[in-house]
Write a protein that holds these residues in place. Structure first.
Motif, PDB file in Angstrom:
ATOM      1  N   VAL B 254       0.763  -1.298  -0.025  1.00 16.55           N
ATOM      2  CA  VAL B 254       0.021   0.082   0.032  1.00 16.55           C
ATOM      3  C   VAL B 254       0.954   1.147  -0.103  1.00 16.55           C
ATOM      4  O   VAL B 254       1.771   1.413   0.828  1.00 16.55           O
ATOM      5  N   VAL B 255       0.480   2.119  -1.048  1.00 17.58           N
ATOM      6  CA  VAL B 255       1.362   3.502  -1.042  1.00 17.58           C
ATOM      7  C   VAL B 255       0.676   4.153   0.012  1.00 17.58           C
ATOM      8  O   VAL B 255      -0.738   4.578   0.145  1.00 17.58           O
ATOM      9  N   VAL B 256       1.204   4.984   0.999  1.00 20.08           N
ATOM     10  CA  VAL B 256       0.596   5.581   2.152  1.00 20.08           C
ATOM     11  C   VAL B 256       1.140   7.175   1.806  1.00 20.08           C
ATOM     12  O   VAL B 256       2.370   7.588   1.580  1.00 20.08           O
ATOM     13  N   PRO B 276       2.930  -4.530   3.558  1.00 23.89           N
ATOM     14  CA  PRO B 276       4.065  -3.618   3.507  1.00 23.89           C
ATOM     15  C   PRO B 276       3.897  -2.153   2.790  1.00 23.89           C
ATOM     16  O   PRO B 276       2.519  -2.161   2.243  1.00 23.89           O
ATOM     17  N   THR B 277       4.490  -1.200   3.134  1.00 29.09           N
ATOM     18  CA  THR B 277       4.146   0.338   2.823  1.00 29.09           C
ATOM     19  C   THR B 277       5.137   0.890   1.822  1.00 29.09           C
ATOM     20  O   THR B 277       6.358   0.382   2.159  1.00 29.09           O
ATOM     21  N   ARG B 278       4.676   1.776   1.138  1.00 31.45           N
ATOM     22  CA  ARG B 278       5.726   2.844   0.639  1.00 31.45           C
ATOM     23  C   ARG B 278       5.092   4.185   1.000  1.00 31.45           C
ATOM     24  O   ARG B 278       3.864   4.305   0.904  1.00 31.45           O
ATOM     25  N   ARG B 279       6.099   5.047   1.182  1.00 31.69           N
ATOM     26  CA  ARG B 279       5.517   6.496   1.446  1.00 31.69           C
ATOM     27  C   ARG B 279       5.836   7.552   0.324  1.00 31.69           C
ATOM     28  O   ARG B 279       6.965   7.394  -0.269  1.00 31.69           O
ATOM     29  N   VAL B 280       4.719   8.359   0.137  1.00 33.72           N
ATOM     30  CA  VAL B 280       5.152   9.269  -0.876  1.00 33.72           C
ATOM     31  C   VAL B 280       4.535  10.797  -0.128  1.00 33.72           C
ATOM     32  O   VAL B 280       3.251  10.648   0.245  1.00 33.72           O
TER      33      VAL B 280
END
Lengths: 301, 301
Positions: B254-256, B276-280
């Protein structure tokens, strides 16, 4: 036993019934003098003004339930832990000593239970439940007490085994008055729009969370897909449907308690799930207090 | 192309970035002059005061996103229906004619979608999503944009296929400020209490509805089972956990997006589900507007 002066003293109201030696209600009184607006916390003065004449005339026993037994009330009556029945509650009364005017006055304790390490509490509803069991002559039941904080109660063998609180009425008010949805809703709720209410119930039962379904009040309005006058009924359906999604039993009958206007909505929403219902009104409180008083007289606790 | 003046004009804030011909942000400005507090609805005057110097100096194109394109904004840019990609949005810009000072100014439309006969809408978030796809070089993604009204967005082949709105931030504020829970909570939120937050998330993920789990803020306090200072973090965990219970994908990343303080909480809550996440961050808005501007320059829509 002699008669009973039965008192239901909640946060926002005070209701009193004078009952005869057969448990019949002879007369009722009520006022908006809930425990939160008792001047200076002087409960005795309010009590004497409200019903000392009845207590003196009959030499009656007086039994009270509701938030009057909370920490903010007249005298704290510590919670009984579930499972709990009539006898448990009757054995845990908090006696006012000395009571005003030499009366015998006791406060019914509330109940507590626990789910997954989280406590839940009620005060007053336990008496309504005991009363409903008397009225309907039930040993086992699932009951819902709709309101600001709705309670779902499970009874087995006339004992309250557990319950859950839903802040349904309060969420409705919060969304109605303070959220972005309040800009879309008309100033008055108006009469129930059954089609809009049903649509809200269906939406909530199919949805995952009120966090999401509530936003549809705004979008249906924004897209001109629902008339403003229908939106309060739709929102009511959403919150009640959300409560049922999380709490309604898969099968069996549900006893719906409380004021007719709200009970009708719960019955209508439960019909969506094919759940049959029976209704018990506000007489349940007096029947419940009477039942506890009888248990006490018999000396069974 | 020349540079771009990129404007993110929302309900409660106005942010502007001056971008060069390579799409780099040279300078940023921001104010609290959201669309709801533009005096007399005179958007042109606010716009000229805020960035006419940049537009004039560069002869730049100006692209705006957010609630400025709503019915309450400067010019309504009708929603594009999902699925929608860069090109769809770039082809449905609302042009301000005449624009102040002879500038070329366009407003990006929001998106709409529909679930089970109920519409959902967004304005501004679509640009952030397009930007995040650029930043992370993704074709497919699930994204969450936390906030007053959180959005969960599904992207396939760089097109936004659908999304859902959750009123999570607003429910937190309502419960925090206006509900019975406000009596229990301390006046200030304070720093995040991670253990209390985690407990709230766990409770919500296992629970059936926030209607019920929210009441535990009161009972845990009443029973002295949680310190008052920890309750705001617990409530935050409850509402974010509720959102995830209803929305988080079973697998995949998930992109947070959004501000770090809130993104950290969502990442922490998603970790409970093993997601799992990625941040923008907020740079996504500028990248998104830049991408739309480029599509426009190439004449592809």
């Amino acid at each position: 036993m002699r008669g009973l002066v039965a008192v239901d003293w909640g946060t926002s109201s005070l209701r009193i019934a004078r009952m005869d030696a057969q448990g019949r209600v002879i007369e009722e009184r009520s006022s908006a003098q809930g425990i939160l607006i008792v001047p200076g916390g002087d409960f005795a003065t309010v009590f004497i003004a409200a019903c000392a004449d009845w207590v003196r005339a009959d030499g009656s026993f007086c039994l009270m339930s509701g938030m009057v037994g909370s920490r903010q009330g007249w005298l704290e009556a510590p919670y009984c832990a579930c499972p709990a029945g009539f006898a448990d509650v009757a054995g845990a009364l908090a006696w006012l000593m000395p009571a005003p005017g030499g009366a015998r006055v006791a406060i019914v304790p509330g109940l507590s239970c626990e789910h997954d390490g989280v406590p839940d509490v009620m005060r007053g509803e336990e008496v309504q439940v005991f009363g409903a069991l008397q009225v309907l002559d039930l040993q086992d039941a699932t009951l819902v007490l709709p309101g600001t904080h709705s309670k779902w109660v499970t009874v087995r063998g006339q004992q309250i085994h557990g319950f859950s609180t839903f802040m349904t009425g309060e969420f409705y008010s919060l969304l109605r008055q303070h959220s972005i949805l309040s800009r879309t809703l008309p100033p008055e709720d108006g009469a129930l729009d059954e089609a809009a209410f049903d649509r809200g119930v269906t939406q909530a039962l199919a949805g995952g969370s009120l966090l999401s379904t509530a936003f549809s009040v705004r979008t249906l309005s924004l897209m001109d897909r629902m008339a403003a006058q229908a939106l309060p009924s739709y929102l009511s359906g959403l919150v009640i449907g959300e409560e049922l999604r999380a709490s309604a039993p898969a099968g069996g009958m549900v006893v719906v308690m409380g004021a007719p206007a709200l009970a009708v909505r719960y019955e209508r929403a439960l019909a969506h799930l094919g759940v049959p219902t029976r209704r018990v009104g506000s007489e349940a409180t007096w029947r419940g207090l009477w039942a506890i008083a009888q248990t006490l007289e018999r000396g069974t606790p």
